[in-house]
Motif scaffolding. Structure first.
Motif, short mmCIF file in Angstrom:
data_model
loop_
_atom_site.label_atom_id
_atom_site.label_comp_id
_atom_site.label_asym_id
_atom_site.label_seq_id
_atom_site.Cartn_x
_atom_site.Cartn_y
_atom_site.Cartn_z
N ALA A 99 0.83 -1.21 0.00
CA ALA A 99 0.00 0.00 0.00
C ALA A 99 0.86 1.26 0.00
O ALA A 99 0.53 2.26 -0.65
CB ALA A 99 -0.93 -0.02 1.21
N LYS A 101 3.72 1.54 -1.40
CA LYS A 101 4.21 1.68 -2.78
C LYS A 101 3.10 2.25 -3.67
O LYS A 101 3.34 3.12 -4.51
CB LYS A 101 4.67 0.31 -3.29
N LYS A 102 1.90 1.80 -3.41
CA LYS A 102 0.77 2.24 -4.25
C LYS A 102 0.49 3.74 -4.10
O LYS A 102 0.07 4.41 -5.05
CB LYS A 102 -0.48 1.43 -3.88
N ALA A 229 -5.70 2.72 -0.10
CA ALA A 229 -4.86 1.90 -0.98
C ALA A 229 -5.01 0.41 -0.68
O ALA A 229 -4.87 -0.43 -1.58
CB ALA A 229 -3.40 2.32 -0.83
N LEU A 233 -5.69 -3.69 -3.62
CA LEU A 233 -4.30 -3.95 -4.01
C LEU A 233 -4.25 -4.92 -5.18
O LEU A 233 -4.92 -5.96 -5.18
CB LEU A 233 -3.53 -4.54 -2.83
N GLU A 234 -3.45 -4.59 -6.18
CA GLU A 234 -3.33 -5.48 -7.33
C GLU A 234 -1.95 -6.15 -7.37
O GLU A 234 -1.83 -7.33 -7.66
CB GLU A 234 -3.56 -4.70 -8.62
N GLU A 235 -0.91 -5.35 -7.06
CA GLU A 235 0.44 -5.89 -7.10
C GLU A 235 0.60 -6.97 -6.02
O GLU A 235 0.08 -6.84 -4.91
CB GLU A 235 1.46 -4.77 -6.87
#
Length: 421
Positions: A99, A101-102, A229, A233-235
């Motif tokens: 999160a 990073k996002k 975030a 989360l996708e990553e």
């Protein structure tokens, strides 16, 4: 980013002179004059008790803002392990790192991993240490300032190992610079902090020529963005490296949890830390090998810039310790190699910085102590703080120094008026 001497500031227009802060200050650094609180920069240790207790929001923290990040080409987030305790039970450390990073950091690293490395380095240090004992942790910058100021005889007890947030910042700045092919000074390394005091160790580091960190963003300032975030989360990459040994640094007793000797001690909270340091100074704790002191109640989870109830946060940390294990993931051989290579070394000696005496001339200082004691005999001893000083002894000292007068004592003034009538 402006470098200030302290991590808090008083907002005069909000202050009503209620003396809550003055009574909370452990070093008697605050006075109330004309209904406004002021603090003595020389005496303040940045414990944040005034900030924590002010009922009028008249004290603000001096941490890094999000806007400050724009000056860097690349940013790195190093979150305190405390951040892992601030969300629901189902939210895991790796999700929180993703999160971060996002929301915009170019790189995010698990600071708890370096806490784990440092735990092993402390073990190696203690295995070879000849004293004095107990050795005292330098993780909490407020405790270090308290010792250098009020317990100068204990400075030699401060352990001579770099703290994890600094060693992590040093390492990851170089890694990011190499990866991006840019100069290290174009990179902003930002600590995500549970308390404002981390800013003083960045602006005025002890044992280092210059901090490896460029700033500290409050957990409370970034919490809302992280909550958003976390929703989608996708990553899905693994960023968390630490076991429960590193995560445990969020709570009191966490730093010593991974140390194999039993004669270690952990204390937290301003008054308990002061009482324990008094005992160390009196030679009552010489059998203790290592002393972990954290100024916030229950450790860093009790920091004034957190959002979660600290008891709930402690429960979450204990759950994470159980989940990720109490056995370290770091190799002793690797840490031993880093240790020998100087990875954990401080760059310079930590020196005492005691408060000045009542007078630089020793003879005059003794005279002023006698004057203070004579004045104190006439004061009522009620320690009511109505004069604007925390107690009668401090008022007597202020009178000797010419910063206050006997008339500031409302009881003596009232007594005088009644005598005249």
């Amino acid at each position: 980013m402006k470098k200030t001497r302290h991590s808090i500031r008083f907002i005069e227009e909000k202050c009503i002179g209620c003396v809550t802060c003055l009574r909370a200050c452990p070093t008697k650094a605050i006075r109330v004059v004309n209904d406004k609180a002021r603090f003595d920069e020389e005496r303040c240790i940045d414990c944040g008790e005034c900030f924590r207790l002010c009922p009028h929001d008249a004290i603000a923290s001096e941490t890094t803002s999000y806007a400050d990040l724009k000056k860097f080409e690349c940013t790195i987030a190093l979150p305190s392990p405390v951040l892992y305790s601030q969300f629901g039970y189902d939210v895991l450390p790796n999700q929180i790192l993703l999160a971060l990073k996002k929301i915009g950091f170019d790189y995010v690293f698990d600071e708890a991993w370096d806490c784990e490395l440092t735990t092993e380095a402390i073990q190696i240090y203690l295995d070879n240490c000849k004293g004095p004992f107990p050795q005292i942790s330098i993780t909490c910058p407020v405790v270090v300032r308290l010792i250098t100021m009020l317990y100068p005889s204990l400075v030699d007890h401060l352990i001579k190992l770099e703290i994890p947030r600094e060693s992590a910042a040093k390492k990851f700045r170089q890694k990011a610079a190499s990866s991006r092919g840019i100069s290290p000074d174009k990179i902003g390394v930002i600590h995500i902090t549970p308390c404002p005091a981390k800013m003083i160790s960045i602006n005025h580091p002890v044992g280092l020529e210059k901090s490896n960190l460029d700033g500290a963003i409050a957990i409370s300032d970034i919490y809302g963005q992280l909550l958003m975030a976390l929703k989608d989360l996708e990553e899905d990459v693994i960023l968390q490296l630490s076991s429960g040994v590193g995560i445990a640094w969020a709570i009191s007793g966490g730093e010593i949890m991974g140390i194999r000797q039993e004669n270690c001690l952990a204390v937290s909270g301003v008054q308990d830390v002061i009482r324990t340091l008094n005992d160390v100074e009196a030679g009552k704790l010489n059998e203790i090998l290592f002393l972990e002191c954290l100024i916030c109640p229950d450790g860093c989870i009790g920091g004034s810039l957190t959002v979660q109830n600290r008891h709930q946060a402690r429960r979450k940390v204990r759950r994470l310790i159980k989940m990720f294990g109490e056995q370290t993931r770091v190799s002793r051989e690797m840490v031993l190699r880093l240790y020998r290579d100087g990875y954990f070394n401080l760059q310079k000696e930590i020196l005492p910085n005691p408060l000045p005496p009542l007078d630089p001339d020793p003879v005059k200082a003794i005279q002023k102590i006698k004057q203070r004691d004579e004045i104190l005999k006439d004061l009522p001893g009620k320690n009511c703080s109505a004069c604007g000083a925390p107690d009668c002894r401090t008022l007597a000292e202020d009178i000797v120094l010419g910063h206050a007068s006997v008339e500031d004592c409302v009881f003596l003034t009232l007594k005088k008026l009644i005598g005249k009538s």
